[in-house]
Scaffold this motif. Structure first.
Motif, mmCIF file in Angstrom:
data_model
loop_
_atom_site.group_PDB
_atom_site.id
_atom_site.type_symbol
_atom_site.label_atom_id
_atom_site.label_comp_id
_atom_site.label_asym_id
_atom_site.label_seq_id
_atom_site.Cartn_x
_atom_site.Cartn_y
_atom_site.Cartn_z
ATOM 1 N N SER A 307 0.826 -1.207 0.000
ATOM 2 C CA SER A 307 0.000 0.000 0.000
ATOM 3 C C SER A 307 0.861 1.258 0.000
ATOM 4 O O SER A 307 0.583 2.229 -0.722
ATOM 5 C CB SER A 307 -0.921 -0.021 1.219
ATOM 6 O OG SER A 307 -1.731 1.127 1.272
ATOM 7 N N ALA A 308 1.937 1.251 0.802
ATOM 8 C CA ALA A 308 2.798 2.431 0.905
ATOM 9 C C ALA A 308 3.510 2.744 -0.400
ATOM 10 O O ALA A 308 3.803 3.910 -0.697
ATOM 11 C CB ALA A 308 3.820 2.225 2.024
ATOM 12 N N PHE A 309 3.803 1.707 -1.196
ATOM 13 C CA PHE A 309 4.503 1.899 -2.467
ATOM 14 C C PHE A 309 3.546 1.895 -3.666
ATOM 15 O O PHE A 309 3.984 1.813 -4.807
ATOM 16 C CB PHE A 309 5.569 0.820 -2.648
ATOM 17 C CG PHE A 309 6.835 1.083 -1.882
ATOM 18 C CD1 PHE A 309 7.905 1.738 -2.487
ATOM 19 C CD2 PHE A 309 6.956 0.713 -0.558
ATOM 20 C CE1 PHE A 309 9.064 1.998 -1.789
ATOM 21 C CE2 PHE A 309 8.118 0.959 0.163
ATOM 22 C CZ PHE A 309 9.182 1.611 -0.457
ATOM 23 N N ASN A 310 2.232 2.001 -3.385
ATOM 24 C CA ASN A 310 1.215 2.041 -4.432
ATOM 25 C C ASN A 310 1.283 0.803 -5.332
ATOM 26 O O ASN A 310 1.133 0.885 -6.547
ATOM 27 C CB ASN A 310 1.347 3.316 -5.280
ATOM 28 C CG ASN A 310 0.075 3.628 -6.049
ATOM 29 O OD1 ASN A 310 -1.025 3.250 -5.623
ATOM 30 N ND2 ASN A 310 0.210 4.298 -7.184
ATOM 31 N N LEU A 311 1.505 -0.341 -4.697
ATOM 32 C CA LEU A 311 1.512 -1.623 -5.381
ATOM 33 C C LEU A 311 0.277 -2.412 -4.953
ATOM 34 O O LEU A 311 -0.474 -1.982 -4.083
ATOM 35 C CB LEU A 311 2.784 -2.412 -5.035
ATOM 36 C CG LEU A 311 4.104 -1.688 -5.312
ATOM 37 C CD1 LEU A 311 5.278 -2.492 -4.778
ATOM 38 C CD2 LEU A 311 4.271 -1.431 -6.805
#
Length: 389
Positions: A307-311
């Motif tokens: 989620s933090a890396f927009n994956l």
């Protein structure tokens, strides 16, 4: 409440000949896993699963011995609700007290492989106990669920070019799936053979069904590039494990030039490996296996990284019931999860090991409502197929 007993078994279930398949793992004749039972002094029982083989077949003697004779004795008398504390204790080994005091990991040297697989089994079982002790499903303890059903994809696809279309269409007929996954890679010998199978599959499925491919890490970077070139017009939803997990730079190189999203992670253990994948921009979709990556606790951390890396996040769930149900709860609670893997190969470790019926309807999987992980182990079936190590 304290942990009273810890018992693991190597469960080996034969697969009947008509339902066996052949892949890069060879002819799959059994479904194997390490199944763990933890009981508390007030009679609650939690079930876990550890894996040291990505495929359904494997040798589990060493892992089961570790659980019974090394890990298990460390758990006796512990509070089973201390899930994260126990995770760190097992990960850091003899330095766990110093690591806790200093506030950073000081892991034992052999912390990957069997060690993290053992931690995974323990962690899953402890979450099962915690949910049962509170009368709540695990997803509620993880922060709640985003839906009572989640989309699923049918996972299989070993047939040749002449038969793979019919095979994948049969999956859709069985569960109403709108996404399917097939195997490619070394099992076919050459990239153009895999590409021909993909084209046959797409022709049979039409444009409305998502199609994923999984190479089980059997291509080199060059071979994976050639395969992507050959199937660039087939609208693949993802390309899973194109190269071995040890070659993260190669995976990053492949992703940088690929029009197809790259998925990987079933061979990775702990959040640290997935941090490296994210920082190196080596993947679009994270696929940790709860029975290998570190259990529910670590899978949730990996989902947070995604989620933090927009994956995106789609755990590897070709597994037995404890791992599969753990994955359902993790997917339900993780904001970056979007689809559930559902095995369409022979999988008695899901369907026969538990009393509940596990099935997909209209391409969706229901999230369990019962306390804990939400399944009941068939003790008779377990006893018939369990081996002590």
């Amino acid at each position: 409440m304290r942990i009273k007993t810890v018992q693991a078994w190597w469960v080996r279930i034969p697969i009947e000949a008509p339902r066996q398949h052949r892949s890069d793992f060879g002819q799959v004749t059994t479904f194997d896993a390490a199944i763990l039972r933890i009981e508390t002094d007030d009679g609650l029982v939690g079930w876990g699963e550890g894996k040291n083989a990505a495929g359904s077949a494997g040798s589990y003697g060493a892992l089961v011995h570790m659980l019974n004779h090394e890990v298990g004795p460390q758990l006796i008398g512990r509070d089973p609700a201390d899930i994260a504390v126990i995770w760190e204790m097992l990960y850091n080994g003899s330095r766990h007290q110093m690591a806790a005091a200093q506030g950073h990991a000081m892991p034992q040297l052999a912390r990957r492989g069997l060690s993290v697989a053992a931690i995974s089994a323990v962690d899953i079982a402890l979450w099962d106990i915690l949910g049962k002790s509170l009368g709540q499903p695990v997803w509620r303890l993880l922060g709640g669920r985003k839906a009572d059903r989640l989309p699923a994809y049918a996972s299989g696809g070993w047939a040749d070019a002449a038969g793979v279309g019919e095979q994948l269409v049969s999956y859709i007929d069985k569960g109403g799936f709108r996404a399917v996954k097939m195997r490619v890679g070394a099992m076919d010998g050459a990239a153009h053979i895999s590409a021909a199978r993909v084209k046959a599959a797409r022709q049979a499925l039409g444009p409305a069904v998502d199609l994923m491919v999984d190479a089980h890490g059997t291509y080199t970077v060059a071979e994976a590039k050639r395969f992507i070139h050959l199937v660039a017009d087939q609208d693949l939803a993802w390309f899973e494990e194109p190269v071995i997990a040890d070659d993260k730079p190669g995976l990053a190189e492949l992703r940088a030039g690929s029009p197809v999203p790259i998925a990987t992670g079933e061979s990775e253990a702990t959040r640290y490996a997935f941090r490296d994948l994210a920082v190196m921009k080596a993947a679009d979709i994270f696929q940790p296996d709860p029975g290998f990556c570190g259990g529910i606790t670590e899978a949730m951390r990996i989902g947070t990284l995604a989620s933090a890396f927009n994956l995106r996040f789609a755990p590897h769930l070709w597994a037995g019931a404890p791992c599969f149900f753990a994955g359902l709860h993790v997917c339900a609670a993780s904001p970056s999860a979007f689809i559930v893997e559902y095995s369409l190969g022979a999988n008695p470790m899901i369907h026969d090991l538990v009393e509940e019926t596990v099935e997909a309807k209209d391409g969706m999987i229901a999230i369990p409502e019962s306390p804990g992980l939400g399944f009941t182990v068939s003790e008779r079936f377990l006893e018939a197929h369990a081996q002590r190590c």
